[in-house]
Design an enzyme around this catalytic site. Structure first.
Site, PDB file in Angstrom:
ATOM      1  CD  GLU A   1      -9.929   5.168   1.460  1.00  0.00           C
ATOM      2  OE1 GLU A   1      -9.718   6.370   1.206  1.00  0.00           O
ATOM      3  OE2 GLU A   1      -9.296   4.242   0.907  1.00  0.00           O
TER       4      GLU A   1
ATOM      5  CE  LYS B   1      -4.492  -1.442   1.629  1.00  0.00           C
ATOM      6  NZ  LYS B   1      -4.349  -2.842   2.093  1.00  0.00           N
TER       7      LYS B   1
ATOM      8  CB  SER C   1      -0.242  -8.224  -0.963  1.00  0.00           C
ATOM      9  OG  SER C   1      -1.009  -9.037  -0.095  1.00  0.00           O
TER      10      SER C   1
HETATM   11  C1  LIG Z   1      -5.094  -3.881   1.812  1.00  0.00           C
HETATM   12  C2  LIG Z   1      -4.395  -5.131   1.533  1.00  0.00           C
HETATM   13  C3  LIG Z   1      -4.800  -5.993   0.487  1.00  0.00           C
HETATM   14  C4  LIG Z   1      -6.004  -5.747  -0.343  1.00  0.00           C
HETATM   15  O1  LIG Z   1      -5.996  -4.572  -1.111  1.00  0.00           O
HETATM   16  P1  LIG Z   1      -5.808  -4.586  -2.679  1.00  0.00           P
HETATM   17  O2  LIG Z   1      -6.163  -3.206  -3.100  1.00  0.00           O
HETATM   18  O3  LIG Z   1      -6.738  -5.621  -3.242  1.00  0.00           O
HETATM   19  O4  LIG Z   1      -4.400  -4.929  -2.952  1.00  0.00           O
HETATM   20  C5  LIG Z   1      -4.043  -7.131   0.252  1.00  0.00           C
HETATM   21  N1  LIG Z   1      -2.962  -7.437   0.994  1.00  0.00           N
HETATM   22  C6  LIG Z   1      -2.545  -6.647   2.003  1.00  0.00           C
HETATM   23  C7  LIG Z   1      -1.337  -7.051   2.778  1.00  0.00           C
HETATM   24  C8  LIG Z   1      -3.242  -5.474   2.317  1.00  0.00           C
HETATM   25  O5  LIG Z   1      -2.828  -4.694   3.328  1.00  0.00           O
END
Ligand SMILES: *Cc1c(COP(=O)(O)O)cnc(C)c1O
Length: 401
Positions: free
Chosen positions: A116, A94, A383
């Protein structure tokens, strides 16, 4: 940076029938101003260089592409490569978008940033970027989420942000977005709305995608450097869809590379307690964009559920709806139980504690790998890291912390 040949979205902000700008009239000039500022910034080498410099010096990019030998062996087929967004500053992807948009706000001369947040991950990323760039930061967060995610609330405060509780509706993410939009309508002159995923009205899905496309751009170079070819599959979890689109997008024109997005099936698709907007949803408008949504027959937004806080959103970015409709990507759903299995699998085989969101993608990739051969390459977007989810996992497996 984004794929060269894709002309999406079009000038009106559409990806096929999805996307657009469904906002109050007062916001139309603000969206136009934002789009123009973004296009100017994108065309300016100094802006791009500053973004890339901070990606390197502050976020720690490029993140590694790690060939996971024990996970691959355990899965019994394809070679699984992990794109380590969990090693980025703040522990998830993010920050790429928050930093990029923070730089854009600064360039536009806006000193007040609003954002948000649901579980608090985007709020923390926004607060981080704002602290570093010397910008005022106000984060809207549902009262229910504030209660559940107290350590992220504390993080945001430590980083100098103001957290504003939202008491309307279900007091969660969608209500926080409504409140942030309301603030923006009122204070549009000096305020920049820093949206956290590839959702919302045009140009947000494009802007967030382009900043996150650094993930796929690096991956392409890293796979080429080692394997002198393209990967066969890209797998990523989908909440709003930003980490997935960031990985997929630079490969859009490489038709032999298959894209798989993994949504949250929660307690099971049949139970109604899930967040699988693409797998089970219908087309509608939410938060300024037309996309696949979880809604009832009157168009009322449904309550969502996922063990992973970041996947708990009733909509999805319009570019994913377009990829699904055109068959460019396929979308599947993984339950809470299966995600927990993926979580433990990665802990045990590779010594990496993944975010619960990412664990959805890990589980699916391990299943997919079993039917393939070692010559085939699956890239999974890791992610985020799992430190933020330890309480949820402990509770779920019956451990008292
Ligand atoms: C917020 C988040 C997501 C989901 O958000 P996307 O916009 O779909 O990427 C996925 N993995 C992590 C670690 C997050 O913090």
């Amino acid at each position: 940076m984004p794929a060269k040949n894709i002309k999406l979205p079009n000038e009106r902000g559409y990806f096929g029938q999805f996307g657009g700008k469904f906002v109050p009239e007062t916001l139309m000039p603000a969206l136009a101003e934002l789009e123009q500022a973004y296009r100017e910034a994108q065309a300016e080498p100094e802006f791009q260089q500053e973004f890339l410099r901070l990606c390197r010096d502050y976020i720690g990019r490029p993140t590694p592409l790690y060939p996971a030998p024990r996970l691959s062996a355990r899965s019994g087929g394809a070679t699984i490569l992990l794109k380590r967004e969990d090693l980025a500053h703040t522990g998830a992807h993010k920050i790429n978008n928050a930093l990029g948009q923070g730089l854009l706000a600064k360039r536009m001369g806006k000193s007040r940033i609003i954002a948000e947040t649901g579980a608090g991950q985007h709020g923390v990323a926004a607060a981080t970027a704002c602290a570093m760039l010397d910008l005022e930061c106000i984060v809207y967060m549902g009262e229910e989420d504030i209660r559940r995610q107290s350590s992220n609330v504390f993080r945001m405060k430590l980083l100098g942000a103001e957290v504003r509780p939202v008491g309307s509706g279900s007091r969660t993410l969608k209500d926080a977005i409504n409140e942030a939009i309301r603030d923006w309508v009122t204070n549009v002159e000096d305020t920049y709305y820093l949206l956290g995923s590839v959702v919302g009205p045009h140009p947000y899905p494009m802007i967030a995608r382009d900043f996150q496309a650094i993930i796929g751009g690096e991956t392409k170079e890293q796979v080429a450097a080692t394997y002198h070819r393209l990967p066969d599959y890209l797998v990523a979890c989908v909440g709003g869809g930003s980490n997935a689109i960031g990985l997929f997008h630079p490969f859009f024109d490489d038709k032999e590379v298959k894209f798989i997005g993994v949504e949250a099936a929660g307690q099971g698709l049949k139970t109604g307690h899930h967040s699988a907007s693409l797998v089970t949803g219908r087309t509608g408008v939410l938060h300024g964009t037309r996309s696949q949504l979880l809604q009832d027959s009157d168009g009322q937004i449904l309550e969502t559920h996922s063990l992973a806080p970041g996947l708990d959103y009733p909509g999805v970015g319009p570019e994913h709806s377009y990829y699904q409709e055109t068959g460019r990507a396929s979308y599947v759903a993984v339950t809470d139980e299966q995600a927990l299995e993926g979580f433990q699998l990665l802990c045990h085989t590779e010594g990496i504690i993944p975010a619960l969101e990412s664990a959805h993608a890990i589980y699916y990739a391990a299943q997919l790998a079993a039917g393939l051969t070692p010559e085939q390459l699956i890239v999974v977007n890791l992610s985020g890291r799992g430190d933020k989810d330890l309480d949820i996992v402990a509770k779920r497996i019956g451990v008292e912390l």
